[in-house]
Design an enzyme around this catalytic site. Structure first.
Site, PDB file in Angstrom:
ATOM      1  N   ASN A  11       0.638  -0.949  -0.198  1.00 42.56           N
ATOM      2  CA  ASN A  11       0.138   0.065  -0.081  1.00 42.56           C
ATOM      3  C   ASN A  11       0.906   1.146   0.007  1.00 42.56           C
ATOM      4  O   ASN A  11       0.502   2.217  -0.376  1.00 42.56           O
ATOM      5  CB  ASN A  11      -0.871   0.021   1.274  1.00 42.56           C
ATOM      6  CG  ASN A  11      -2.010  -1.129   1.065  1.00 42.56           C
ATOM      7  OD1 ASN A  11      -2.865  -0.962   0.224  1.00 42.56           O
ATOM      8  ND2 ASN A  11      -2.151  -2.045   2.034  1.00 42.56           N
ATOM      9  N   LEU A  14       6.642   0.033  -3.072  1.00 38.12           N
ATOM     10  CA  LEU A  14       7.082  -1.142  -3.990  1.00 38.12           C
ATOM     11  C   LEU A  14       8.371  -1.437  -3.736  1.00 38.12           C
ATOM     12  O   LEU A  14       9.367  -0.520  -3.966  1.00 38.12           O
ATOM     13  CB  LEU A  14       6.708  -0.356  -5.340  1.00 38.12           C
ATOM     14  CG  LEU A  14       7.549  -1.092  -6.869  1.00 38.12           C
ATOM     15  CD1 LEU A  14       6.692  -2.519  -6.865  1.00 38.12           C
ATOM     16  CD2 LEU A  14       7.479  -0.429  -7.871  1.00 38.12           C
ATOM     17  N   LYS A  15       8.698  -2.711  -3.406  1.00 43.90           N
ATOM     18  CA  LYS A  15       9.935  -3.269  -3.397  1.00 43.90           C
ATOM     19  C   LYS A  15      10.260  -4.363  -4.337  1.00 43.90           C
ATOM     20  O   LYS A  15       9.351  -4.949  -4.984  1.00 43.90           O
ATOM     21  CB  LYS A  15      10.065  -3.942  -1.917  1.00 43.90           C
ATOM     22  CG  LYS A  15       9.966  -2.870  -0.926  1.00 43.90           C
ATOM     23  CD  LYS A  15       9.346  -3.270   0.554  1.00 43.90           C
ATOM     24  CE  LYS A  15       7.703  -3.353   0.257  1.00 43.90           C
ATOM     25  NZ  LYS A  15       7.073  -3.791   1.628  1.00 43.90           N
ATOM     26  N   ASP A 118       0.214 -10.470   0.191  1.00 42.40           N
ATOM     27  CA  ASP A 118       1.445 -10.072   0.985  1.00 42.40           C
ATOM     28  C   ASP A 118       1.467 -11.016   2.467  1.00 42.40           C
ATOM     29  O   ASP A 118       2.388 -11.362   2.632  1.00 42.40           O
ATOM     30  CB  ASP A 118       1.225  -8.661   1.293  1.00 42.40           C
ATOM     31  CG  ASP A 118       0.253  -8.209   2.266  1.00 42.40           C
ATOM     32  OD1 ASP A 118      -0.966  -9.055   2.192  1.00 42.40           O
ATOM     33  OD2 ASP A 118       0.104  -7.187   2.752  1.00 42.40           O
ATOM     34  N   ARG A 119       0.168 -11.150   3.041  1.00 37.67           N
ATOM     35  CA  ARG A 119       0.390 -12.127   4.178  1.00 37.67           C
ATOM     36  C   ARG A 119       0.760 -13.537   3.823  1.00 37.67           C
ATOM     37  O   ARG A 119       1.531 -14.406   4.428  1.00 37.67           O
ATOM     38  CB  ARG A 119      -0.996 -12.023   4.800  1.00 37.67           C
ATOM     39  CG  ARG A 119      -1.315 -10.892   5.451  1.00 37.67           C
ATOM     40  CD  ARG A 119      -3.029 -10.749   5.918  1.00 37.67           C
ATOM     41  NE  ARG A 119      -3.277 -12.036   7.127  1.00 37.67           N
ATOM     42  CZ  ARG A 119      -4.309 -12.228   7.331  1.00 37.67           C
ATOM     43  NH1 ARG A 119      -5.414 -12.001   6.549  1.00 37.67           N
ATOM     44  NH2 ARG A 119      -4.459 -13.288   8.175  1.00 37.67           N
ATOM     45  N   THR A 193       2.070  14.487  26.301  1.00 36.18           N
ATOM     46  CA  THR A 193       0.888  13.845  25.318  1.00 36.18           C
ATOM     47  C   THR A 193       1.534  13.317  24.288  1.00 36.18           C
ATOM     48  O   THR A 193       1.184  12.162  23.792  1.00 36.18           O
ATOM     49  CB  THR A 193       0.196  15.340  24.858  1.00 36.18           C
ATOM     50  OG1 THR A 193      -0.482  15.856  26.001  1.00 36.18           O
ATOM     51  CG2 THR A 193      -0.806  14.573  23.858  1.00 36.18           C
TER      52      THR A 193
END
Length: 270
Positions: A11, A14-15, A118-119, A193
């Site tokens: 997402n 790009l590799k 991808d998973r 914070t």
């Protein structure tokens, strides 16, 4: 010498990498990704950037014997990717998807075609590297957590917002919370914070991982190895390393786990 060219379109990034036939996905040598790179996935939408990428890769590498890829960025990204090398029109592009078959590994997903490619690639990459009960974490735009048994069964997993998405959601949907900036003092309970946001988002990620480890144990598949890939891999690996409850686990941050999975699958489907 045979050469495989591999792409992972995420997402955000790009590799790509090129590997020789004399190498194997289980190799851990430093020079494994001698030919590799990464750019913004959005660059594929630009004809100019596509031309630059294609020219760079074609001049850097000899003609590959096969091109394998996985994509979670949509059909247009796939079309743009496959337009890169018109001079190599005789090469077949092979796409790994969620229901691609792989000898020795199977998924219990109800509809494997809906499993993120991808998973699935990361699961296959992890299998190439180890054969024990494994937790596979891809810490990118989203954080995915998957359980792979030593028996080669993928027992499913979880998808949750990545660290940046969590932080940006607080900025976007609250009136007074800023976009937090990570710094070296962001440890333990936040005393500002900024650090409360960073620490809280880290804790949410680590809590999901810890729960996954506990659940795997209850399923009689106690996790022995944790592989972490993605842009936030080093952050999560470092935070997990601080936990005494996970001191017995082998936790390793690794680059290119998805690419390794595409590679392993390509070897079975030449």
């Amino acid at each position: 010498m045979s050469l495989y060219l591999l792409f992972d379109i995420g997402n955000t990034r790009l590799k790509w990498a090129a590997v020789e036939s004399t190498q194997q996905p289980s190799d851990r040598q430093k020079k494994l990704w001698a030919y590799s790179g990464s750019i913004s996935s959005k660059s594929l939408a630009s004809p100019e950037h596509r031309a630059e990428l294609a020219d760079y890769i074609a001049k850097t590498l000899p003609k590959p014997d096969a091109i394998g890829f996985t994509c979670v960025a949509g059909k247009e990204a796939i079309q743009n990717l496959q337009s890169l090398f018109p001079q190599w029109s005789d090469i077949t592009w092979k796409q790994l998807v969620g229901n691609s078959l792989f000898s020795g590994v199977r998924s219990l997903y109800q509809d494997p075609s809906q499993l993120g490619s991808d998973r699935w690639a990361a699961v296959l990459g992890a299998r190439a590297l180890s054969s024990v009960n494994t937790l596979i974490i891809n810490a990118g735009t989203a954080t995915t957590i998957d359980l792979l048994g030593a028996n080669g069964v993928h027992y499913g997993g979880w998808i949750l917002p990545g660290l940046e998405l969590m932080q940006k959601s607080l900025e976007s949907n609250t009136a007074q919370l800023p976009l937090a900036v990570r710094n070296e003092s962001s440890n333990g309970f936040g005393l500002s914070t900024n650090n409360a946001i960073i620490g809280g988002c880290d804790a949410a990620q680590l809590g999901a991982i810890q729960y996954a480890i506990q659940l795997a144990k209850e399923m009689n598949h106690p996790v022995e190895k944790v592989w972490i890939d993605g842009g936030n891999a080093k952050i999560l690996a470092a935070e997990m390393g601080k936990s005494k409850t996970q001191s017995s686990l082998s936790i390793e941050s690794i680059e290119g786990l998805v690419l390794r999975g595409v590679w392993a699958w390509l070897l079975q489907n030449p």
